[in-house]
Scaffold this active site. Sequence first.
Site, mmCIF file in Angstrom:
data_model
loop_
_atom_site.group_PDB
_atom_site.id
_atom_site.type_symbol
_atom_site.label_atom_id
_atom_site.label_comp_id
_atom_site.label_asym_id
_atom_site.label_seq_id
_atom_site.Cartn_x
_atom_site.Cartn_y
_atom_site.Cartn_z
ATOM 1 C CE1 TYR A 26 4.833 21.763 3.749
ATOM 2 C CE2 TYR A 26 2.658 21.504 2.745
ATOM 3 C CZ TYR A 26 3.509 21.331 3.816
ATOM 4 O OH TYR A 26 3.057 20.704 4.950
ATOM 5 C CE LYS A 45 -1.873 19.000 11.178
ATOM 6 N NZ LYS A 45 -0.667 18.852 10.326
ATOM 7 C CB THR A 100 1.261 21.497 12.187
ATOM 8 O OG1 THR A 100 1.115 20.947 10.875
ATOM 9 C CG2 THR A 100 1.354 23.015 12.099
ATOM 10 C CG ASP A 101 2.649 16.461 9.960
ATOM 11 O OD1 ASP A 101 1.533 17.025 9.869
ATOM 12 O OD2 ASP A 101 3.274 16.041 8.976
ATOM 13 C CD GLU A 136 -15.845 -0.701 28.137
ATOM 14 O OE1 GLU A 136 -16.434 -1.514 27.386
ATOM 15 O OE2 GLU A 136 -15.355 0.363 27.739
ATOM 16 C CB SER A 140 7.181 18.316 12.534
ATOM 17 O OG SER A 140 5.865 18.132 12.076
ATOM 18 C CB THR A 177 4.130 23.702 7.007
ATOM 19 O OG1 THR A 177 3.962 22.291 6.873
ATOM 20 C CG2 THR A 177 3.319 24.399 5.921
#
Length: 369
Positions: free
Chosen positions: A66, A205, A132-133, A324, A99, A53
């Site tokens: 975009y 993120k 950023t992904d 657990e 990404s 981005t």
Amino acid sequence: MKALVAVSCTAAALLSTCAHAEEPATTCPVDAKVGSGGLSTLPRVIVLATGGTIAGQSDPRAADAYNAGSVGAQQLIKAVPGIEKLARLSTEQVASIGSQDMNDTVWFQLARRIQQVSDKNEADAVVITHGTDTLEETAFFLDKVLHTDKPVILVGSMRPSNAISADGPNNLYEAVEVAACNKASGRGVMIVLNDRIEGARWATKTNTTSVQTFRSPDSGSIGYVDPASVRFMTSQHAPHYAGLALPAAGTLPRVEIIYGHSNMDGMQIDDAVANNAKGIVLAGVGDGNTSIAALSALERAVKKGVVVVRSTRVGSGFVNRNVEVDDDKSGFIVSLDLNPQKARILTQLLIANGVTSAAQMQQRFSATW
């Protein structure tokens, strides 16, 4: 727990010594970063661009639409006023992708190039522009395979380069500012966005669209940055490298993430084993738990030589052993603070490096640095 010792690197001190935060902080105009020797005294920072981005441009198909990776590295640098006063910059275009398409090939290219930069002293620091992904995954991968104490900073943005109030230019400026700080070395790979510095192990993120999307829920940010100063909240330490090598074949072994949910059976797990997965990371409910049927399937996977790691779909907290689930009996590894996507990467790297026993793998998952 990391010691909360704040260290400040002011604008005036980028080329000298960062002051401790308990001392009075000093600030100065950006021009003060250029020493008496002129631009030649500035640190050398190489910018490796991968798209994302931050290199995107708006598209008329929707108000917030975009196309990622449309702008080259040189264009990104030229769009940031004053960045040339922070460092002597050079750029390389490694990839031009969103990404969501990040892959082993680009990871290996980045790792090899950064190691080369370090080994040959081609630069004093590296900044990587990235979507950023999957930015946190690339940061974590590089943190595990690089053998360098030079600063390596990943930076991205939540808005494309030509958007109203684009955040990319400020983020890139601050990423270079952190890279140029002499207190940034020896801290492993870092992420810089929206005035915060995050460590590669802990950052994730947390929001789909907010500019304040990267946070470290279990540790907090390791520092803060603005155009006048860089402040680290942890002290520097001697570099400690993970010692994990890049596989010679240029690919990582297949490790699947399987998401836990109510009314879960073992079908996805059995399918992963049938499709030659070498490892399975459970993004489990709560403390990395899942249904009896799914646990039985995971135990069958272990008996067939598949590595099984229990992580959690919850956004924060640790997955603990033998609470657990009887991990010792079942042969499972727990991810502790690592989220599923990072647990997957560490599992891939450990398998590729011949570390496959549950005891050895758990020891490596327990190493926080």
